[in-house]
Design an enzyme around this catalytic site. Sequence first.
Site, mmCIF file in Angstrom:
data_model
loop_
_atom_site.group_PDB
_atom_site.id
_atom_site.type_symbol
_atom_site.label_atom_id
_atom_site.label_comp_id
_atom_site.label_asym_id
_atom_site.label_seq_id
_atom_site.Cartn_x
_atom_site.Cartn_y
_atom_site.Cartn_z
ATOM 1 N N LYS A 80 0.882 -1.170 0.000
ATOM 2 C CA LYS A 80 0.000 0.000 0.000
ATOM 3 C C LYS A 80 0.914 1.212 0.000
ATOM 4 C CE LYS A 80 -2.095 2.985 1.895
ATOM 5 N NZ LYS A 80 -1.848 4.397 1.539
ATOM 6 N N GLU A 109 9.041 0.987 11.298
ATOM 7 C CA GLU A 109 10.048 2.061 11.250
ATOM 8 C C GLU A 109 9.287 3.377 11.330
ATOM 9 O OE1 GLU A 109 12.953 -0.630 8.422
ATOM 10 O OE2 GLU A 109 12.588 1.448 7.845
ATOM 11 N N CYS A 113 13.470 10.555 7.864
ATOM 12 C CA CYS A 113 13.264 10.197 9.267
ATOM 13 C C CYS A 113 14.585 10.156 10.027
ATOM 14 C CB CYS A 113 12.577 8.850 9.349
ATOM 15 S SG CYS A 113 13.539 7.567 8.559
ATOM 16 N N GLU A 157 8.439 15.802 16.324
ATOM 17 C CA GLU A 157 8.988 15.649 14.970
ATOM 18 C C GLU A 157 8.295 16.634 14.035
ATOM 19 O OE1 GLU A 157 7.766 12.292 12.473
ATOM 20 O OE2 GLU A 157 9.871 11.923 12.022
HETATM 21 P P1 NAD Z 1 1.894 8.199 7.658
HETATM 22 O O1 NAD Z 1 1.958 7.409 8.908
HETATM 23 O O2 NAD Z 1 0.951 9.332 7.584
HETATM 24 O O3 NAD Z 1 1.510 7.271 6.426
HETATM 25 C C1 NAD Z 1 2.277 6.142 6.081
HETATM 26 C C2 NAD Z 1 1.394 5.141 5.369
HETATM 27 O O4 NAD Z 1 0.421 4.644 6.275
HETATM 28 C C3 NAD Z 1 0.621 5.720 4.184
HETATM 29 O O5 NAD Z 1 0.631 4.768 3.151
HETATM 30 C C4 NAD Z 1 -0.766 5.897 4.752
HETATM 31 O O6 NAD Z 1 -1.791 5.859 3.783
HETATM 32 C C5 NAD Z 1 -0.861 4.706 5.672
HETATM 33 N N1 NAD Z 1 -1.847 4.818 6.728
HETATM 34 C C6 NAD Z 1 -2.254 5.936 7.381
HETATM 35 N N2 NAD Z 1 -3.190 5.628 8.299
HETATM 36 C C7 NAD Z 1 -3.385 4.284 8.231
HETATM 37 C C8 NAD Z 1 -4.250 3.373 8.916
HETATM 38 N N3 NAD Z 1 -5.091 3.772 9.851
HETATM 39 N N4 NAD Z 1 -4.176 2.067 8.577
HETATM 40 C C9 NAD Z 1 -3.322 1.638 7.620
HETATM 41 N N5 NAD Z 1 -2.515 2.454 6.929
HETATM 42 C C10 NAD Z 1 -2.528 3.768 7.234
HETATM 43 O O7 NAD Z 1 3.394 8.652 7.363
HETATM 44 P P2 NAD Z 1 3.904 9.610 6.185
HETATM 45 O O8 NAD Z 1 3.373 10.972 6.482
HETATM 46 O O9 NAD Z 1 3.607 8.981 4.885
HETATM 47 O O10 NAD Z 1 5.493 9.587 6.390
HETATM 48 C C11 NAD Z 1 6.166 10.447 7.256
HETATM 49 C C12 NAD Z 1 6.448 9.786 8.579
HETATM 50 O O11 NAD Z 1 7.124 8.561 8.350
HETATM 51 C C13 NAD Z 1 7.347 10.575 9.483
HETATM 52 O O12 NAD Z 1 6.883 10.469 10.800
HETATM 53 C C14 NAD Z 1 8.692 9.876 9.363
HETATM 54 O O13 NAD Z 1 9.544 10.033 10.458
HETATM 55 C C15 NAD Z 1 8.257 8.465 9.188
HETATM 56 N N6 NAD Z 1 9.295 7.668 8.513
HETATM 57 C C16 NAD Z 1 10.044 6.814 9.249
HETATM 58 C C17 NAD Z 1 11.064 6.077 8.640
HETATM 59 C C18 NAD Z 1 11.969 5.138 9.426
HETATM 60 O O14 NAD Z 1 12.754 4.434 8.811
HETATM 61 N N7 NAD Z 1 11.902 5.116 10.747
HETATM 62 C C19 NAD Z 1 11.277 6.216 7.277
HETATM 63 C C20 NAD Z 1 10.479 7.119 6.567
HETATM 64 C C21 NAD Z 1 9.487 7.830 7.190
HETATM 65 O O1 6OD Z 2 18.338 3.448 4.377
HETATM 66 C C1 6OD Z 2 17.347 2.770 4.673
HETATM 67 O O2 6OD Z 2 17.317 1.543 4.504
HETATM 68 C C2 6OD Z 2 16.161 3.425 5.230
HETATM 69 N N1 6OD Z 2 15.156 2.608 5.597
HETATM 70 C C3 6OD Z 2 16.120 4.772 5.337
HETATM 71 C C4 6OD Z 2 15.030 5.485 5.870
HETATM 72 C C5 6OD Z 2 14.933 6.809 5.690
HETATM 73 C C6 6OD Z 2 13.851 7.534 6.237
HETATM 74 O O3 6OD Z 2 13.382 8.545 5.803
#
Ligand code: NAD
Ligand code: 6OD
Length: 495
Positions: free
Chosen positions: A187, A263, A297, A399
Amino acid sequence: MTEHAAPAGRREVLNFINGRYERSSEGKTFAGVSPATGAPIAVIHEAGRADVDAAVQAARAALKGPWGKMPVAERMALLHKVADGIQKRFDEFVEAECLDTGKPRETCRHVDIPRGAANFRIFADLFKNVPTEAFVMDTPTGGQALNYATRSPRGVIAVVCPWNLPLMLMTWKVGPALAAGNTVVVKPSEETPLTASLLGEVMNEAGIPPGVYNVVNGFGPDSAGAFLTEHQGVNGITFTGETRTGEVIMRAAAKGLRPVSFELGGKNPALIFADANLDEAIPDIIRATFINCGQVCLGTERIYVERPLFDEFVARMKAATEKQKVGPPDEPGVTMGPLISLEHREKVLSYYKLAVEEGATVVIGGGVPQMPAELANGAWVEPTIWTGLPHEARVNREEIFGPCCHIAPFDTEEEAVRLANDTAYGLTAVVYTRDLARAHRVANQMEVGICWVNSWFLRDLRTPFGGAKHSGIGREGGIHSLEFYTELRNICIRY
Ligand code: NAD
Ligand code: 6OD
């Protein structure tokens, strides 16, 4: 929105189920919008419950079919063909990612798309050669028995993805999932569905059997995200995104006791000691703060500098930030694209306002840049640096996920460690020092999944990756990915 064909110049993004592109069975579509111009770029077919069910059923059937029966060497060879296919259609992937995210073309060329291919190669190679553990034991009745562990694929994996690095973070899950013999239903974020869709074509061209890789488009609540994570035909959920969303998905996973790998968000610190080499630290910290318009992130939003270096560090960060060039993907010299959407810009700008209300000194930025008329509806924002906030300020605790950071001084190593760890999150930390003993000592005290010393975002894909505290559950990367993507079985044979 009711179903219609994509108007000229816009892409039509279908769901990818059982090796075929399928329209929304409920006839529902929504618009994809360019973050750089605000113009509509795509018509996306939203998957309803029936579409998600069809995708999960296809994935279940493929587990029992040719994918499940395929010799491991053949499976891994096919995953290399997928990586080759991404390389072959490199420019198309770059184009699609730039269109969806607005990020600089150079970032897509050097980071997003190459990692998309690498994520298949690395796990195909690694998982071919994983040893298993074995123990010979004495039995209570005399004689001995041999224990050995074998691994089976977990089953159908739901892969729920964010928008910041769409292909890279999606394949970071799909690569190991498939290499371990699972099938997937992806998704993608509703903001960035293009590359997940394009990957379907590559899967077919590579000869991946139908049903192994499926994509359902839509939103989270009451849409494809929720339908997928609630589906009892899904055996495990891997999710990258916001911590709050992780909590919702964990509740869905509780029904049927499905395991999760998460993550999540971060509020990552950088510690700059007085002996740091600033010629190296400044470019790294600038990257950690502003690359991808701060929507990484792993990036740094809190910087702590040992007091003797504080003024020089702030001045050099300001000078380097003045050189950032904000603009669209193809403009020469551009270092920062737009935020992902006007909605996300609202959130980032609310923190820019809050910082001032909480007493920050704005070193640079803090607003919206002047852009030419054709970009006026894009989600542009200025790179921003603050000083002078108390540690307890919300801007220092929450964040923001934008191109901004707060810089504060510290006086002792103990204080630096305490400030860095005083957060709900625990994804990454960065330490700059030339003192090797201190580097080890401080890095070992960081309550994070990843600590970089004198570097940032140096990634060896064989290493464990993930977050502590509110930044995640579990570790992926290298053979650690097997923990989530396989089920271990112990076999005990009495001699
Ligand atoms: P988000 O949580 O809003 O959405 C992520 C995904 O989850 C989307 O596909 C969304 O449609 C889906 N989603 C939302 N609500 C849902 C539900 N109730 N059930 C199932 N799916 C659902 O995140 P975003 O805004 O797309 O991304 C930004 C966030 O992601 C930031 O907080 C960032 O720190 C985090 N992030 C973390 C990492 C990591 O490796 N730790 C990497 C990238 C992004
Ligand atoms: O480098 C990666 O494998 C990874 N998962 C990076 C995540 C970046 C977040 O925005």
